[in-house]
Design a protein around this motif. Sequence first.
Motif, PDB file in Angstrom:
ATOM      1  N   GLU A  13      77.337 -59.409  63.008  1.00 42.52           N
ATOM      2  CA  GLU A  13      78.288 -58.680  62.170  1.00 42.52           C
ATOM      3  C   GLU A  13      78.380 -59.288  60.780  1.00 42.52           C
ATOM      4  N   GLU A  14      78.406 -60.611  60.693  1.00 44.39           N
ATOM      5  CA  GLU A  14      78.501 -61.248  59.378  1.00 44.39           C
ATOM      6  C   GLU A  14      77.293 -60.913  58.508  1.00 44.39           C
ATOM      7  N   ASN A  15      76.095 -61.019  59.072  1.00 47.29           N
ATOM      8  CA  ASN A  15      74.898 -60.691  58.302  1.00 47.29           C
ATOM      9  C   ASN A  15      74.852 -59.219  57.939  1.00 47.29           C
ATOM     10  N   ALA A  16      75.238 -58.371  58.867  1.00 48.66           N
ATOM     11  CA  ALA A  16      75.242 -56.936  58.590  1.00 48.66           C
ATOM     12  C   ALA A  16      76.198 -56.609  57.450  1.00 48.66           C
ATOM     13  N   LEU A  17      77.331 -57.280  57.407  1.00 45.96           N
ATOM     14  CA  LEU A  17      78.292 -57.034  56.330  1.00 45.96           C
ATOM     15  C   LEU A  17      77.733 -57.469  54.977  1.00 45.96           C
ATOM     16  N   TRP A  18      77.014 -58.595  54.941  1.00 37.24           N
ATOM     17  CA  TRP A  18      76.396 -59.052  53.687  1.00 37.24           C
ATOM     18  C   TRP A  18      75.296 -58.087  53.245  1.00 37.24           C
ATOM     19  N   ALA A  42      74.930 -50.009  60.914  1.00 42.23           N
ATOM     20  CA  ALA A  42      75.937 -50.986  61.328  1.00 42.23           C
ATOM     21  C   ALA A  42      77.006 -50.327  62.202  1.00 42.23           C
ATOM     22  N   ALA A  43      77.399 -49.115  61.841  1.00 42.10           N
ATOM     23  CA  ALA A  43      78.404 -48.402  62.636  1.00 42.10           C
ATOM     24  C   ALA A  43      77.871 -48.088  64.031  1.00 42.10           C
ATOM     25  N   LEU A  44      76.636 -47.643  64.102  1.00 37.89           N
ATOM     26  CA  LEU A  44      76.042 -47.324  65.406  1.00 37.89           C
ATOM     27  C   LEU A  44      75.799 -48.571  66.250  1.00 37.89           C
ATOM     28  N   SER A  45      75.730 -49.721  65.593  1.00 39.84           N
ATOM     29  CA  SER A  45      75.560 -50.984  66.317  1.00 39.84           C
ATOM     30  C   SER A  45      76.875 -51.486  66.881  1.00 39.84           C
ATOM     31  N   GLY A  46      77.963 -50.791  66.564  1.00 40.65           N
ATOM     32  CA  GLY A  46      79.252 -51.148  67.137  1.00 40.65           C
ATOM     33  C   GLY A  46      80.094 -52.079  66.289  1.00 40.65           C
ATOM     34  N   THR A  48      82.835 -53.241  63.480  1.00 35.58           N
ATOM     35  CA  THR A  48      84.179 -52.751  63.212  1.00 35.58           C
ATOM     36  C   THR A  48      84.193 -51.793  62.019  1.00 35.58           C
ATOM     37  N   PRO A  49      84.606 -50.542  62.237  1.00 38.75           N
ATOM     38  CA  PRO A  49      84.579 -49.551  61.155  1.00 38.75           C
ATOM     39  C   PRO A  49      85.394 -49.942  59.927  1.00 38.75           C
ATOM     40  N   ILE A  50      86.569 -50.530  60.125  1.00 41.48           N
ATOM     41  CA  ILE A  50      87.398 -50.877  58.969  1.00 41.48           C
ATOM     42  C   ILE A  50      86.727 -51.956  58.125  1.00 41.48           C
ATOM     43  N   HIS A  51      86.034 -52.893  58.779  1.00 38.69           N
ATOM     44  CA  HIS A  51      85.293 -53.911  58.016  1.00 38.69           C
ATOM     45  C   HIS A  51      84.155 -53.266  57.234  1.00 38.69           C
ATOM     46  N   LEU A  52      83.469 -52.348  57.877  1.00 39.98           N
ATOM     47  CA  LEU A  52      82.375 -51.647  57.202  1.00 39.98           C
ATOM     48  C   LEU A  52      82.892 -50.867  55.998  1.00 39.98           C
ATOM     49  N   LEU A  53      84.037 -50.195  56.172  1.00 40.46           N
ATOM     50  CA  LEU A  53      84.615 -49.423  55.077  1.00 40.46           C
ATOM     51  C   LEU A  53      84.974 -50.315  53.901  1.00 40.46           C
ATOM     52  N   TRP A  54      85.652 -51.422  54.171  1.00 45.14           N
ATOM     53  CA  TRP A  54      86.068 -52.331  53.097  1.00 45.14           C
ATOM     54  C   TRP A  54      84.881 -52.950  52.372  1.00 45.14           C
ATOM     55  N   VAL A  55      83.906 -53.417  53.128  1.00 44.10           N
ATOM     56  CA  VAL A  55      82.763 -54.089  52.520  1.00 44.10           C
ATOM     57  C   VAL A  55      81.928 -53.102  51.701  1.00 44.10           C
ATOM     58  N   LEU A 144      81.905 -40.516  55.908  1.00 45.31           N
ATOM     59  CA  LEU A 144      80.650 -40.850  56.593  1.00 45.31           C
ATOM     60  C   LEU A 144      80.923 -41.575  57.907  1.00 45.31           C
ATOM     61  N   LEU A 145      81.843 -42.535  57.897  1.00 47.14           N
ATOM     62  CA  LEU A 145      82.180 -43.255  59.123  1.00 47.14           C
ATOM     63  C   LEU A 145      82.854 -42.328  60.133  1.00 47.14           C
ATOM     64  N   TRP A 146      83.630 -41.393  59.666  1.00 43.22           N
ATOM     65  CA  TRP A 146      84.297 -40.434  60.553  1.00 43.22           C
ATOM     66  C   TRP A 146      83.264 -39.571  61.280  1.00 43.22           C
ATOM     67  N   LEU A 147      82.121 -39.323  60.627  1.00 44.53           N
ATOM     68  CA  LEU A 147      81.082 -38.481  61.206  1.00 44.53           C
ATOM     69  C   LEU A 147      80.188 -39.244  62.205  1.00 44.53           C
ATOM     70  N   VAL A 148      80.251 -40.576  62.183  1.00 45.14           N
ATOM     71  CA  VAL A 148      79.398 -41.382  63.050  1.00 45.14           C
ATOM     72  C   VAL A 148      80.035 -41.531  64.419  1.00 45.14           C
ATOM     73  N   PRO A 149      79.287 -41.246  65.480  1.00 41.62           N
ATOM     74  CA  PRO A 149      79.838 -41.459  66.832  1.00 41.62           C
ATOM     75  C   PRO A 149      79.857 -42.953  67.172  1.00 41.62           C
ATOM     76  N   PHE A 150      81.044 -43.464  67.480  1.00 40.52           N
ATOM     77  CA  PHE A 150      81.157 -44.887  67.783  1.00 40.52           C
ATOM     78  C   PHE A 150      81.040 -45.124  69.277  1.00 40.52           C
ATOM     79  N   GLY A 151      80.827 -46.355  69.595  1.00 42.84           N
ATOM     80  CA  GLY A 151      80.743 -46.733  70.983  1.00 42.84           C
ATOM     81  C   GLY A 151      79.573 -47.652  71.244  1.00 42.84           C
ATOM     82  N   GLY A 152      78.793 -47.927  70.176  1.00 43.63           N
ATOM     83  CA  GLY A 152      77.703 -48.890  70.246  1.00 43.63           C
ATOM     84  C   GLY A 152      76.665 -48.498  71.202  1.00 43.63           C
TER      85      GLY A 152
END
Length: 152
Positions: A13-18, A42-46, A48-55, A144-152
Motif C-alpha cells: 500500500e505504501e509503495n502504491a500510494l507513492w 490500486a483500488a482493485l488491489s483492495g 483503502t479508497p479514502i487514501h487513494l482519493l487523498w493521495v 472514478l473510485l465510485w465506479l470501481v468494484p471494491f473487494g480486492g
Amino acid sequence: MGDWWRPMSWWSEENALWVLFASAFVSSTLLPGSSEGVLVAAALSGFTPIHLLWVATLGNTLGGLTNWWIGWWIATRYPARRLVRPEQEKALFRVRRYGWPVLLLSWLPVIGDPLCLAAGWLRINFWLSALAIAIGKAARYAVLLWLVPFGG
C-alpha cells in the motif's frame, strides 16, 4: 478479482500510494501521463479508497499548481499579447471570462493544463485557484473510485 493486479512484490500500500502520487503529479503537469490506470489498479488491489482519493488529489492538485506557477513565471517574461498558439489564446479567454471557477474544469484532458497555466499567467488569486483545482480533481477521482468494484 484475484491477485493479477499485484504482479510484483513491491506493490504494498505504501509503495502504491507513492506511485499513485507521482503518476497523479506528472499527469497534471504539461508532461504526458495518466493516473487513472494506477488509481484503478490500486483500488482493485483492495487498497483503502479514502487514501487513494487523498493521495491522487494531492498529487494532481500540486501538478496543476505547478502549471499555475509556470504561467506566473512566464508572464514576467512574455506578456499575454505575444501569444501565438490558438489553444493558449482560448485558455486565456476562458480564464479571463469565467475567472477562477473555470479551474473546476482543470481535470479535463487537453484543456485542463492550459487553464491552470493561463490562470497563473493572468495572476488569478493563488488560493482560489488552488481550491478550484483541488475540488475539480477530487471530484473526478471520487467518481472514478465510485465506479470501481471494491473487494480486492
